[in-house]
Design a protein around this motif. Structure first.
Motif, PDB file in Angstrom:
ATOM      1  N   GLY A  84       0.453  -5.398  -8.036  1.00  0.00           N
ATOM      2  CA  GLY A  84      -0.748  -5.541  -7.201  1.00  0.00           C
ATOM      3  C   GLY A  84      -0.733  -4.578  -6.021  1.00  0.00           C
ATOM      4  O   GLY A  84      -1.280  -4.874  -4.955  1.00  0.00           O
ATOM      5  N   ALA A  85      -0.091  -3.418  -6.209  1.00  0.00           N
ATOM      6  CA  ALA A  85      -0.020  -2.427  -5.125  1.00  0.00           C
ATOM      7  C   ALA A  85      -1.287  -1.558  -5.113  1.00  0.00           C
ATOM      8  O   ALA A  85      -2.070  -1.571  -6.057  1.00  0.00           O
ATOM      9  CB  ALA A  85       1.212  -1.545  -5.319  1.00  0.00           C
ATOM     10  N   THR A  86      -1.464  -0.828  -4.022  1.00  0.00           N
ATOM     11  CA  THR A  86      -2.535   0.168  -3.927  1.00  0.00           C
ATOM     12  C   THR A  86      -1.863   1.520  -3.765  1.00  0.00           C
ATOM     13  O   THR A  86      -1.024   1.683  -2.876  1.00  0.00           O
ATOM     14  CB  THR A  86      -3.407  -0.096  -2.681  1.00  0.00           C
ATOM     15  N   LEU A  87      -2.224   2.457  -4.629  1.00  0.00           N
ATOM     16  CA  LEU A  87      -1.600   3.785  -4.594  1.00  0.00           C
ATOM     17  C   LEU A  87      -2.585   4.791  -4.005  1.00  0.00           C
ATOM     18  O   LEU A  87      -3.692   4.965  -4.534  1.00  0.00           O
ATOM     19  CB  LEU A  87      -1.220   4.184  -6.025  1.00  0.00           C
TER      20      LEU A  87
ATOM     21  N   ARG B 151       0.903  -1.159   0.000  1.00  0.00           N
ATOM     22  CA  ARG B 151       0.000   0.000   0.000  1.00  0.00           C
ATOM     23  C   ARG B 151       0.936   1.201   0.000  1.00  0.00           C
ATOM     24  O   ARG B 151       1.652   1.450   0.974  1.00  0.00           O
ATOM     25  CB  ARG B 151      -0.895   0.020   1.232  1.00  0.00           C
ATOM     26  N   LEU B 152       0.955   1.921  -1.128  1.00  0.00           N
ATOM     27  CA  LEU B 152       1.947   2.976  -1.331  1.00  0.00           C
ATOM     28  C   LEU B 152       1.298   4.339  -1.092  1.00  0.00           C
ATOM     29  O   LEU B 152       0.413   4.754  -1.835  1.00  0.00           O
ATOM     30  CB  LEU B 152       2.478   2.867  -2.769  1.00  0.00           C
ATOM     31  N   LEU B 153       1.746   5.016  -0.050  1.00  0.00           N
ATOM     32  CA  LEU B 153       1.219   6.344   0.281  1.00  0.00           C
ATOM     33  C   LEU B 153       2.193   7.368  -0.308  1.00  0.00           C
ATOM     34  O   LEU B 153       3.316   7.523   0.187  1.00  0.00           O
ATOM     35  CB  LEU B 153       1.108   6.490   1.803  1.00  0.00           C
ATOM     36  N   LEU B 154       1.766   8.034  -1.359  1.00  0.00           N
ATOM     37  CA  LEU B 154       2.691   8.838  -2.167  1.00  0.00           C
ATOM     38  C   LEU B 154       2.666  10.322  -1.797  1.00  0.00           C
ATOM     39  O   LEU B 154       1.677  11.014  -2.027  1.00  0.00           O
ATOM     40  CB  LEU B 154       2.327   8.693  -3.653  1.00  0.00           C
TER      41      LEU B 154
END
Ligand code: NAD
Ligand code: MG
Length: 408
Positions: free
Chosen positions: A160-163, A136-139
């Motif tokens: 399969g990440a979540t941005l 889960r990538l918090l950008l």
């Protein structure tokens, strides 16, 4: 006790183990806000990895406080000092350094969540690394998506990440779009800009780094503070929004809103406009992204409508703030121009902060960089880094020339 509170209390005693979070750029402003939110939810989150570029003592102090399994110092010459500090503190934390260390933090097994909060294109590799590992990538690191939008989105899909965006404008738009079945009904995105410390300034000739970094509403790192003062920050955010939400330049508007209460808006085809409001505190978007789809406490001050001053809106002035227009031009010109825009801006801001260039020369450096013939669009991350390196070499020459001319 409400439903979420009951669930949190239950988790504290019997629930699943807290989710591990890796924070890339932990000693910065976003890093500090993230650690503040995490500390409010010890049953839900724990710190798995922390990174910093040079500040060994600060990173060691954060390790003592948050006890991560991994600590990374970007500058390899400081690895021994970090290791010694952690041994002295009696911590079993693993120590790494350099780009490999940053990649290890981004892919760290103990972290399901990675907060990408390094400043500049230096954050590109670890940000893409986290996406490839399905985190889960918090950008927050907008420069990464500005330089490698399609490659980052590809990595998110294939890994399969979540941005989830942390930038307050994009976080606001994410919230406004949450109920939309598709983007077909969206007429435009409206990004708000505070206007920065020089919103009413007419003569920029004597502007100092201290003045440029004194943002009226937000406390941030020095690079993004200067970007806010030139409005390049909003330009980078238009490019970021275009990648994140899949809209062309023509559907993304910028409006100056000095109070920074409305964080951005979405206008729909039926005439509805949804806005997200809040006090200017990055802990709100950070808590939204950490908790998503639940809402968790952020610690930020509540909005008080009865004590609030008027909310006002103005057209941005592209003559006084040419950097915004340069970013529009780069977005329209394609991905290579965005890399050149970002690289030349990073170097020009650095030179301004080092008092080698006047404030007004920042836009001049970028304009000249953008007017050079552009290489073809990058097909890989290596090619992004090559174009970035070439743009930096060219910008250095321009800066050296302008700095010498200024000193004469
Ligand atoms: P900052 O300068 O306060 O912190 C930057 C962090 O990155 C530090 O931990 C530093 O050690 C690390 N770092 C710097 N150079 C590095 C390098 N070459 N390699 C590895 N690590 C490096 O910056 P910030 O204000 O926290 O901003 C971080 C990012 O978040 C930026 O991309 C900025 O545009 C974005 N952002 C910040 C805010 C904010 O309120 N501060 C809001 C929206 C977006
Ligand atoms: Mg922003």
């Amino acid at each position: 006790m409400g439903g979420i509170m009951r669930e949190l209390a239950a988790r504290q005693t019997t629930g699943p183990a807290p989710v591990g979070v890796a924070i890339l750029g932990a000693t910065g402003s976003i890093g500090a806000s993230t650690l503040d939110v995490i500390a409010r939810h010890p049953a839900q989150f724990r710190v798995a990895a922390l990174t910093a570029q040079t500040k060994v003592a600060e990173l060691a102090a954060l390790c003592v406080q948050h006890r991560p399994q991994l600590a990374v110092i970007g500058d390899p010459t400081r690895e021994a000092a970090l290791r010694a500090a952690l041994v002295h503190a009696g911590l079993p934390t693993r120590v790494r350094s350099g780009v490999d260390g940053l990649l290890e933090a981004a892919s760290c097994e103990g972290a399901a969540v990675v907060v990408a909060a390094i400043v500049g294109a230096a954050g590109l590799l670890p940000t893409i690394g986290a996406a490839r590992c399905g985190k889960r990538l918090l950008l927050a690191n907008k420069e990464a998506i500005v330089c490698a939008g399609s490659l980052l989105l590809d990595a998110v899909r294939s890994g399969g990440a979540t941005l989830l965006p942390l930038d307050s404008e994009h976080n606001a738009i994410h919230q406004c779009l949450a109920g939309a079945a598709s983007h077909a009904g969206v007429r435009r995105l409206i990004l708000t800009a505070s206007g920065g410390p020089f919103r009413a300034c007419r003569d920029f000739s004597a502007v100092t780094p201290e003045q440029a970094c004194a943002h009226p509403n937000w406390r941030m790192g020095r690079k993004i503070s200067v970007d806010s003062a030139t409005l390049m920050n909003k330009g980078l955010e238009v490019i970021e929004a275009s990648w994140l939400f899949g809209f062309a330049r023509a559907q993304i508007d910028v409006i100056v809103h000095p109070q920074s209460v409305v964080h951005s808006m979405v206008e729909f085809g039926d005439g509805s406009v949804l806005a997200q409001l809040g006090t200017p505190d990055m802990r709100t978007p950070i808590a939204y992204a950490l908790g998503f789809p639940e809402r968790i406490e952020s610690g930020s001050e509540r909005l008080d409508f009865l004590r609030m001053s008027a909310l006002t809106f103005e057209e941005p002035d592209l003559t006084r703030f040419p950097c915004l227009g340069l970013a529009y031009r780069a977005l329209e010109a394609g991905p290579t121009a965005s890399i050149v825009l970002n690289a030349s801006n990073e170097l020009a801001v650095e030179a301004f902060l080092a008092r080698r260039l006047p404030f007004t020369a920042i836009a001049a450096v970028i304009a000249e960089a953008l007017s050079a013939p552009s290489p073809a669009a990058p097909g890989s991350v290596d090619e992004v880094l090559e174009i970035d390196a070439l743009a930096r070499r060219q910008a250095k020459w321009v800066i050296a020339r302008l700095a010498t001319a200024g000193a004469r």
